[in-house]
Design a protein around this motif. Structure first.
Motif, PDB file in Angstrom:
ATOM      1  N   VAL A  87       7.028  -3.947  -0.112  1.00 39.17           N
ATOM      2  CA  VAL A  87       5.620  -3.931  -0.528  1.00 39.17           C
ATOM      3  C   VAL A  87       4.786  -3.253   0.560  1.00 39.17           C
ATOM      4  CG1 VAL A  87       3.634  -5.337  -1.176  1.00 39.17           C
ATOM      5  CG2 VAL A  87       5.930  -6.073  -1.840  1.00 39.17           C
ATOM      6  N   HIS A  88       4.093  -2.198   0.156  1.00 41.63           N
ATOM      7  CA  HIS A  88       3.179  -1.570   1.113  1.00 41.63           C
ATOM      8  C   HIS A  88       1.891  -2.390   1.178  1.00 41.63           C
ATOM      9  CE1 HIS A  88      -0.252   1.119   2.028  1.00 41.63           C
ATOM     10  NE2 HIS A  88       0.450   1.129   3.137  1.00 41.63           N
ATOM     11  N   VAL A  89       1.489  -2.772   2.382  1.00 38.57           N
ATOM     12  CA  VAL A  89       0.336  -3.667   2.533  1.00 38.57           C
ATOM     13  C   VAL A  89      -0.823  -3.038   3.328  1.00 38.57           C
ATOM     14  CG1 VAL A  89       1.770  -5.742   2.313  1.00 38.57           C
ATOM     15  CG2 VAL A  89       1.305  -4.830   4.602  1.00 38.57           C
ATOM     16  N   GLY A  90      -0.685  -1.771   3.676  1.00 38.00           N
ATOM     17  CA  GLY A  90      -1.723  -1.139   4.489  1.00 38.00           C
ATOM     18  C   GLY A  90      -3.057  -1.036   3.772  1.00 38.00           C
ATOM     19  N   CYS A  91      -4.133  -1.327   4.505  1.00 39.89           N
ATOM     20  CA  CYS A  91      -5.516  -1.190   4.008  1.00 39.89           C
ATOM     21  C   CYS A  91      -6.337  -0.630   5.169  1.00 39.89           C
ATOM     22  CB  CYS A  91      -6.111  -2.551   3.643  1.00 39.89           C
ATOM     23  SG  CYS A  91      -5.196  -3.523   2.447  1.00 39.89           S
ATOM     24  N   LEU A  92      -7.586  -0.332   4.906  1.00 41.56           N
ATOM     25  CA  LEU A  92      -8.435   0.102   6.012  1.00 41.56           C
ATOM     26  C   LEU A  92      -8.800  -1.076   6.904  1.00 41.56           C
ATOM     27  CD1 LEU A  92     -10.798   2.664   4.264  1.00 41.56           C
ATOM     28  CD2 LEU A  92      -8.698   3.089   5.558  1.00 41.56           C
ATOM     29  N   SER A  93      -8.847  -2.265   6.312  1.00 39.69           N
ATOM     30  CA  SER A  93      -9.238  -3.452   7.073  1.00 39.69           C
ATOM     31  C   SER A  93      -8.007  -4.221   7.546  1.00 39.69           C
ATOM     32  CB  SER A  93     -10.094  -4.356   6.176  1.00 39.69           C
ATOM     33  OG  SER A  93      -9.913  -5.710   6.509  1.00 39.69           O
ATOM     34  N   LEU A  94      -7.978  -4.552   8.817  1.00 39.64           N
ATOM     35  CA  LEU A  94      -6.869  -5.352   9.361  1.00 39.64           C
ATOM     36  C   LEU A  94      -6.752  -6.684   8.635  1.00 39.64           C
ATOM     37  CD1 LEU A  94      -4.671  -5.989  11.452  1.00 39.64           C
ATOM     38  CD2 LEU A  94      -6.484  -6.721  13.015  1.00 39.64           C
ATOM     39  N   ALA A 113       5.652  -2.570   4.421  1.00 41.77           N
ATOM     40  CA  ALA A 113       5.412  -1.311   5.117  1.00 41.77           C
ATOM     41  C   ALA A 113       3.916  -1.144   5.290  1.00 41.77           C
ATOM     42  CB  ALA A 113       5.976  -0.146   4.304  1.00 41.77           C
ATOM     43  N   VAL A 114       3.534  -0.437   6.344  1.00 43.01           N
ATOM     44  CA  VAL A 114       2.111  -0.283   6.679  1.00 43.01           C
ATOM     45  C   VAL A 114       1.812   1.147   7.118  1.00 43.01           C
ATOM     46  CG1 VAL A 114       0.221  -1.160   8.092  1.00 43.01           C
ATOM     47  CG2 VAL A 114       2.105  -2.673   7.511  1.00 43.01           C
ATOM     48  N   ILE A 115       0.817   1.753   6.482  1.00 40.81           N
ATOM     49  CA  ILE A 115       0.334   3.058   6.963  1.00 40.81           C
ATOM     50  C   ILE A 115      -0.708   2.830   8.052  1.00 40.81           C
ATOM     51  CG2 ILE A 115       0.681   4.566   4.946  1.00 40.81           C
ATOM     52  CD1 ILE A 115      -2.230   4.025   4.155  1.00 40.81           C
ATOM     53  N   ALA A 116      -0.990   3.881   8.783  1.00 40.77           N
ATOM     54  CA  ALA A 116      -2.056   3.820   9.786  1.00 40.77           C
ATOM     55  C   ALA A 116      -3.396   3.792   9.067  1.00 40.77           C
ATOM     56  CB  ALA A 116      -1.982   5.033  10.694  1.00 40.77           C
ATOM     57  N   PRO A 117      -4.348   2.969   9.541  1.00 39.45           N
ATOM     58  CA  PRO A 117      -5.691   3.030   8.950  1.00 39.45           C
ATOM     59  C   PRO A 117      -6.269   4.417   9.185  1.00 39.45           C
ATOM     60  CG  PRO A 117      -5.681   1.641  10.925  1.00 39.45           C
ATOM     61  CD  PRO A 117      -4.260   2.017  10.647  1.00 39.45           C
ATOM     62  N   SER A 118      -7.031   4.909   8.183  1.00 38.01           N
ATOM     63  CA  SER A 118      -7.358   6.333   8.227  1.00 38.01           C
ATOM     64  C   SER A 118      -8.848   6.649   8.162  1.00 38.01           C
ATOM     65  CB  SER A 118      -6.639   7.041   7.088  1.00 38.01           C
ATOM     66  OG  SER A 118      -7.036   6.489   5.854  1.00 38.01           O
ATOM     67  N   LEU A 132      -0.290  -2.567  14.299  1.00 35.53           N
ATOM     68  CA  LEU A 132       0.907  -2.978  13.541  1.00 35.53           C
ATOM     69  C   LEU A 132       1.361  -4.371  13.979  1.00 35.53           C
ATOM     70  CD1 LEU A 132       2.986   0.363  13.542  1.00 35.53           C
ATOM     71  CD2 LEU A 132       1.408  -0.465  11.781  1.00 35.53           C
ATOM     72  N   GLN A 133       1.249  -4.632  15.260  1.00 35.19           N
ATOM     73  CA  GLN A 133       1.637  -5.946  15.797  1.00 35.19           C
ATOM     74  C   GLN A 133       0.780  -7.058  15.193  1.00 35.19           C
ATOM     75  OE1 GLN A 133       1.159  -5.998  20.036  1.00 35.19           O
ATOM     76  NE2 GLN A 133       1.689  -8.163  20.249  1.00 35.19           N
ATOM     77  N   GLU A 134      -0.515  -6.788  15.069  1.00 33.07           N
ATOM     78  CA  GLU A 134      -1.425  -7.774  14.472  1.00 33.07           C
ATOM     79  C   GLU A 134      -1.076  -8.028  13.004  1.00 33.07           C
ATOM     80  OE1 GLU A 134      -4.192  -9.510  15.699  1.00 33.07           O
ATOM     81  OE2 GLU A 134      -3.450  -8.926  17.673  1.00 33.07           O
ATOM     82  N   VAL A 135      -0.648  -6.963  12.311  1.00 31.47           N
ATOM     83  CA  VAL A 135      -0.255  -7.127  10.905  1.00 31.47           C
ATOM     84  C   VAL A 135       1.025  -7.955  10.834  1.00 31.47           C
ATOM     85  CG1 VAL A 135       0.445  -5.985   8.776  1.00 31.47           C
ATOM     86  CG2 VAL A 135      -1.285  -4.917  10.246  1.00 31.47           C
ATOM     87  N   ALA A 136       2.004  -7.581  11.638  1.00 32.51           N
ATOM     88  CA  ALA A 136       3.310  -8.255  11.585  1.00 32.51           C
ATOM     89  C   ALA A 136       3.176  -9.738  11.922  1.00 32.51           C
ATOM     90  CB  ALA A 136       4.288  -7.567  12.533  1.00 32.51           C
ATOM     91  N   SER A 137       2.202 -10.076  12.752  1.00 32.29           N
ATOM     92  CA  SER A 137       2.050 -11.477  13.155  1.00 32.29           C
ATOM     93  C   SER A 137       1.639 -12.356  11.966  1.00 32.29           C
ATOM     94  CB  SER A 137       1.040 -11.610  14.299  1.00 32.29           C
ATOM     95  OG  SER A 137      -0.263 -11.338  13.809  1.00 32.29           O
TER      96      SER A 137
END
Ligand code: MN9
Ligand code: PYR
Length: 309
Positions: A87-94, A113-118, A132-137
């Motif tokens: 599941v891709h979970v990337g968003c602009l907001s952490l 999976a996470v893309i870089a905020p853009s 990415l570390q903050e997301v993984a936590s």
């Protein structure tokens, strides 16, 4: 064995379809198509992994709530049928990204999976690693993949630099979905990672070059409808039949270059998938425009001439 070990921590390999998001003609997400979609991928394409809510799935045009409903349905319907649902979970907001990461763990996705905020972009590989570390936590036991797609995010960090030692800050790190053309960076990633990580390539039209470099699999939009052919490409490569592997790759290149000349965005791609699969995935969501029927049909005719029954 640690009880913190991820439940479904198996190495991700082979083809992964980056799924389209089914939308009704009224513009709402359409969960009812997901079950048949999974059966189609498995039976007609021989594709046993899905990457949901990514670029092809128009994730950045969906609400957090919609993404949760979609992810949940994909996981539920894939159970016992697909090998892995990423599941891709990337968003602009952490915050939103963490919420989706936590949710993916609750619904027992096989990885995130996470893309870089853009919009505000990370200024360096170090800053991106911290993000990415903050997301993984928020989902510490779930296999974690960085999704590199500089053509879309505008964030072109050196991936080798990003992942060097990343397991010290993200113990759940398991690899990269690499949608870029820098084969030097790709090779440098593959040569430095531990054996249980995966590097998955994301430029379908040049997968063979990435296989030579040693990728473990591929994630892409076209595997929704050329997966059966690309499975043969991979088998040919693995048995050393480069002539056959190239023949198939050249056919995919012919199809993709034809599509690109007609403006190959997610709207066109989705309509092509509707025409080729017979599934009703509906239109894209604005700002992606629906594809004029004639355009997708022209690409379908090209497909039929390249891959006759
Ligand atoms: C930019 C983009 O969406 N790339 C996709 C995967 O990441 C690919 O699967 C492409 O859609 C495909 O290679 C066709 O160009
Ligand atoms: C194409 C791809 O990998 C994605 O939809 O994210």
């Amino acid at each position: 064995m640690s009880i913190m070990a991820p439940a479904a921590d198996k190495k991700l390999t082979g083809l992964v379809a980056a799924t389209f998001t089914p939308i009704t003609s009224q513009g709402e997400i359409n969960l009812s198509v997901i079950g048949p979609y999974i059966d189609y991928l498995k039976e007609k394409q021989g594709v046993n992994n899905v990457f949901v809510n990514g670029t092809t799935g128009e994730s950045m045009s969906l609400s957090v709530e919609e993404r949760k409903l979609l992810a949940e349905e994909w996981c539920r319907k894939a159970k016992g049928k697909m090998d892995q649902v990423i599941v891709h979970v990337g968003c602009l907001s952490l915050k939103d990204t963490q919420e989706l990461a936590h949710h993916a763990a609750q619904i027992e996705a096989d990885g995130i999976a996470v893309i870089a905020p853009s919009f505000f972009k990370p200024s360096s590989a170090d800053v991106l690693r911290t993000f990415l570390q903050e997301v993984a936590s928020a989902a510490p036991t779930l296999p974690f993949y960085y999704y590199h797609i500089p053509s879309v995010t505008g964030v072109n960090v050196n991936v080798r630099e990003l992942i060097e030692g990343i397991e010290k800050v993200i113990p759940s790190f398991r690899g990269v979905k690499f949608t870029g053309s820098d084969l030097m960076d790709l090779g440098q990633c593959i040569s430095c990672i531990p054996p249980h990580w995966s590097v998955l390539y994301g430029m379908d039209e040049q997968l063979l070059g990435a296989l030579v470099m040693g990728v473990h699999g591929a994630v892409g939009s076209t595997y929704n409808y050329v997966g059966c052919h690309v499975n043969k490409l991979i088998s040919a490569f693995e048995t050393g039949d480069l002539v056959q592997a190239r023949t198939i790759q050249f056919k995919i290149q012919e199809l993709v270059s034809f599509a690109i000349k007609l403006g190959f965005d997610v709207g066109v791609n989705k309509q092509l998938m509707n025409d080729l699969s017979g599934l009703d995935l509906g239109p894209p969501r604005l700002p992606v425009m629906a594809c004029p029927a004639a355009r997708a049909l022209a690409i379908k005719q090209k497909y039929d001439s390249i891959f006759p029954e």
